[in-house]
Design a protein around this motif. Sequence first.
Motif, mmCIF file in Angstrom:
data_model
loop_
_atom_site.group_PDB
_atom_site.id
_atom_site.type_symbol
_atom_site.label_atom_id
_atom_site.label_comp_id
_atom_site.label_asym_id
_atom_site.label_seq_id
_atom_site.Cartn_x
_atom_site.Cartn_y
_atom_site.Cartn_z
ATOM 1 N N UNK A 216 3.697 -41.121 6.072
ATOM 2 C CA UNK A 216 5.168 -41.543 5.828
ATOM 3 C C UNK A 216 5.574 -41.440 7.500
ATOM 4 N N UNK A 217 5.856 -43.003 7.739
ATOM 5 C CA UNK A 217 6.637 -43.234 8.970
ATOM 6 C C UNK A 217 7.794 -43.379 8.919
ATOM 7 N N UNK A 218 9.013 -42.531 9.006
ATOM 8 C CA UNK A 218 10.261 -42.634 8.622
ATOM 9 C C UNK A 218 10.941 -43.488 9.348
ATOM 10 N N UNK A 219 12.038 -44.210 8.686
ATOM 11 C CA UNK A 219 12.396 -45.335 9.880
ATOM 12 C C UNK A 219 13.628 -43.862 9.860
ATOM 13 N N UNK A 220 13.879 -43.793 10.920
ATOM 14 C CA UNK A 220 14.520 -43.174 11.794
ATOM 15 C C UNK A 220 16.410 -43.410 11.580
ATOM 16 N N UNK B 70 7.234 -47.000 6.891
ATOM 17 C CA UNK B 70 5.491 -47.401 5.939
ATOM 18 C C UNK B 70 5.569 -46.067 4.984
ATOM 19 N N UNK B 71 5.013 -46.048 3.700
ATOM 20 C CA UNK B 71 4.667 -44.833 3.818
ATOM 21 C C UNK B 71 2.937 -45.264 2.310
ATOM 22 N N UNK B 72 1.970 -44.566 2.394
ATOM 23 C CA UNK B 72 1.037 -45.252 1.535
ATOM 24 C C UNK B 72 0.564 -43.217 1.337
ATOM 25 N N UNK B 73 0.436 -43.109 -0.368
ATOM 26 C CA UNK B 73 -0.066 -42.313 -0.545
ATOM 27 C C UNK B 73 -1.197 -42.627 -1.706
ATOM 28 N N UNK B 74 -2.700 -41.904 -0.998
ATOM 29 C CA UNK B 74 -3.953 -42.092 -1.913
ATOM 30 C C UNK B 74 -3.595 -40.110 -2.420
ATOM 31 N N UNK B 75 -3.913 -41.065 -4.128
ATOM 32 C CA UNK B 75 -4.785 -39.537 -4.919
ATOM 33 C C UNK B 75 -5.859 -40.412 -5.632
ATOM 34 N N UNK B 76 -6.988 -39.116 -5.469
ATOM 35 C CA UNK B 76 -8.603 -39.106 -6.166
ATOM 36 C C UNK B 76 -8.364 -38.655 -7.833
ATOM 37 N N UNK C 68 -9.411 -39.417 -12.009
ATOM 38 C CA UNK C 68 -10.481 -39.623 -13.119
ATOM 39 C C UNK C 68 -10.853 -41.002 -12.677
ATOM 40 N N UNK C 69 -11.225 -42.021 -12.289
ATOM 41 C CA UNK C 69 -11.174 -43.075 -12.013
ATOM 42 C C UNK C 69 -11.253 -43.692 -10.240
ATOM 43 N N UNK C 70 -11.185 -42.616 -9.533
ATOM 44 C CA UNK C 70 -11.213 -42.036 -8.953
ATOM 45 C C UNK C 70 -10.489 -42.946 -7.657
ATOM 46 N N UNK C 71 -10.367 -43.423 -6.094
ATOM 47 C CA UNK C 71 -9.460 -43.172 -5.339
ATOM 48 C C UNK C 71 -8.177 -44.660 -5.809
ATOM 49 N N UNK C 72 -6.893 -44.623 -6.344
ATOM 50 C CA UNK C 72 -5.633 -45.020 -5.542
ATOM 51 C C UNK C 72 -4.718 -45.256 -4.891
ATOM 52 N N UNK C 73 -4.397 -46.487 -3.794
ATOM 53 C CA UNK C 73 -3.963 -46.219 -2.735
ATOM 54 C C UNK C 73 -2.532 -47.165 -3.038
ATOM 55 N N UNK C 74 -1.604 -46.664 -3.037
ATOM 56 C CA UNK C 74 0.093 -47.313 -3.222
ATOM 57 C C UNK C 74 0.420 -46.885 -1.676
ATOM 58 N N UNK C 75 1.473 -48.249 -1.762
ATOM 59 C CA UNK C 75 1.751 -49.065 -0.503
ATOM 60 C C UNK C 75 3.139 -48.854 -0.611
ATOM 61 N N UNK C 76 4.381 -47.889 -0.266
ATOM 62 C CA UNK C 76 5.504 -48.553 0.170
ATOM 63 C C UNK C 76 6.488 -48.231 1.312
ATOM 64 N N UNK C 77 7.108 -49.037 1.306
ATOM 65 C CA UNK C 77 7.907 -49.481 2.513
ATOM 66 C C UNK C 77 7.667 -50.975 3.166
ATOM 67 N N UNK C 78 6.724 -51.241 2.809
ATOM 68 C CA UNK C 78 5.923 -52.353 3.260
ATOM 69 C C UNK C 78 6.256 -53.939 2.553
#
Lengths: 256, 155
Positions: A170-174, A181-187, A189-199
Motif C-alpha cells: 500500500x502507498x498511504x495517502x499521507x 493505491x493498495x494491491x493485495x495478491x493471494x495464491x 487453490x485456483x492460482x493467483x488473484x490480484x485485487x486493487x483498491x484506491x485506484x
Amino acid sequence: MHNFDIEKPSSVSEAVAALAAEGAQALAGGQTLIPTMKQRLAAPEKLVLLSGIEELKGISASGGKLTIGAATTHAEVAADGSYPALSALAADIGDPAVRNRGTIGGSLANNDPSADYPAAVLASNAVVNTNKRAIAADDFFVGMFETALDEGEIITSVEFPLPEAASYQKIDQPASRFALVGVFVAKGANGWRVAVTGASNEGVFRWSAAEEALNGGGSLEGMAPDADGMIDDIHGSAAYRAHLVGVLTRRAVAAA
Amino acid sequence: MISVTMTVNGKPVSGAVEGRTLLVDFLRETAGLTGTHVGCDTSQCGACTIHVNGRAVKSCTMLAAEADGAEIATIEGMANPDGSLGVIQAAFKEHHGLQCGFCTPGMVMSAASLLAENRNPSEAEIREYLEGNICRCTGYHNIVKAIQAAAAQLG
Ligand SMILES: Cc1cc2nc3c(=O)[nH]c(=O)nc-3n(C[C@H](O)[C@H](O)[C@H](O)COP(=O)(O)OP(=O)(O)OC[C@H]3O[C@@H](n4cnc5c(N)ncnc54)[C@H](O)[C@@H]3O)c2cc1C
Ligand code: FES
Ligand code: FES
C-alpha cells in the motif's frame, strides 16, 4: 449531528428486527459513520449498536479457513497473525485509536474505494456471511460505496480460505492514511488473484491481466492497467495511480 | 434521553444523554473533566484521545451511550494521587514535549497506551504509534524524546 434513538440488541436476530424500522442504521465501530453523521451526510433516525452482540465478535481458524466476526476490530485482526498478510493490512489501517474501534464488517459494508479490507477479501476469494446468505467476494463489491447488501441486511462474519502465499502493498495517502493505491495478491487453490483498491472510480477490482500473466507463468514486467476510469484527484493523477498498480503488484508478488 | 453510567478515572459518573451526545462532550460537560480537548471534531487530530477499557480511543468519535458501563481513563487520571505529575506528564515537561499544550492530553494518553503495549519502543515505533495525534507546535522531536525518557523510567 441530528439526534437519533439508540437500540442495543444483544443478538443478530434482535439487531435485524431493530433495523427493519424506517430510518434505522447499524453502528459498528463508528469510525466512518460518526464522522459522516457530523457532516450531515447521513441522518439516521435510529442507530442499532452492533458492539454488544457477542456472536459477531472473534476470530477462529479451522479446516484451512479463518473466520472473522463482523464486529471484530482492526486491532484484534492485527494481533491475530494466523493470516499474516491480512494482519499486516489491519495493522496499517488509520492509527491505533481508529483500529481499536473500527471493524471489518463496517469497512466492508461501507466499501470506500480507498479502503484496505476490500482488497484482501477480493484477492483471497473470501465469503461474506450475512444474517440471510453467504455472498462470494466476486459478487459482494458492486461499485463505489455500493455492495450487494440489501436494506437492513447485516454482515455477520467473513471467511478467508488461508492462501499458500499472499501480500498487501500500500502507498498511504499521507493525510488520511487510506490507500492512495493498495494491491493485495493471494495464491489460493485456483492460482493467483490480484485485487486493487484506491485506484478505480468503481472501487476495488481484480486486475485480470496480471492474474493471467501470473497463472500462465508470464512476467509482470512493464505491465500496468489502463488509466481510464482511475481516480484522478489532488493526491494523484489517473496515470500515476495506474503506474502504481503495476509497481505495487510486482512488489506484492515478490514479497508473498 | 438515555441514562448512562461509567467509571471515569476510578469514580462512577452517571448522567442523561441524547443519542448524539459524544463521549468527549459527556466527559467535559457532565463529568466536568475539561482536560480532554476537541481539536478537530473530525477524527483526525487525536487531541480527544482517552482510554476506554484500557484502549486508546478518539472520544469525539464515540457516542456517550456506547460507553455505558465502560472503564474510562482521561488525562486527569494520569497525575499521581497527590496531584503531582505522573511519569509521562513529568517527562513531557522535562523534555519540552509541549508548547501551547493543546495536543498534549491526547499525546500523553496515546503514549500511555503505547507503553502499556510495548515497554521499550524504538523511535520508529513511537512515531508510528503517534500517527493519529497531530501537534502544530513542537515538530514532534521533543514529544518522542519525552516518551523515550518515560519508557526508560518506567522500565
Ligand atoms: C482517521 C481515520 C483513518 C482511517 N484510515 C483508514 C485506512 O487507512 N484504511 C481503511 O480501510 N479505513 C480507514 N478508516 C476507516 C475505518 O477503517 C473504519 O473503521 C471503517 O471504514 C468502518 O468500520 P466501522 O466499524 O467503524 O463502521 P461504522 O462507521 O460503524 O459503519 C460504517 C457503515 O457500515 C455499516 N455497517 C457497520 N457494520 C455493519 C455490518 N456488520 N453489517 C452491515 N452494515 C454494517 C454502517 O451502517 C455504516 O453504514 C479510517 C477512519 C478514520 C477516522
Ligand atoms: S477532536 Fe477527536 S480527533 Fe480531533
Ligand atoms: S503543543 Fe501545541 S499543538 Fe502540540
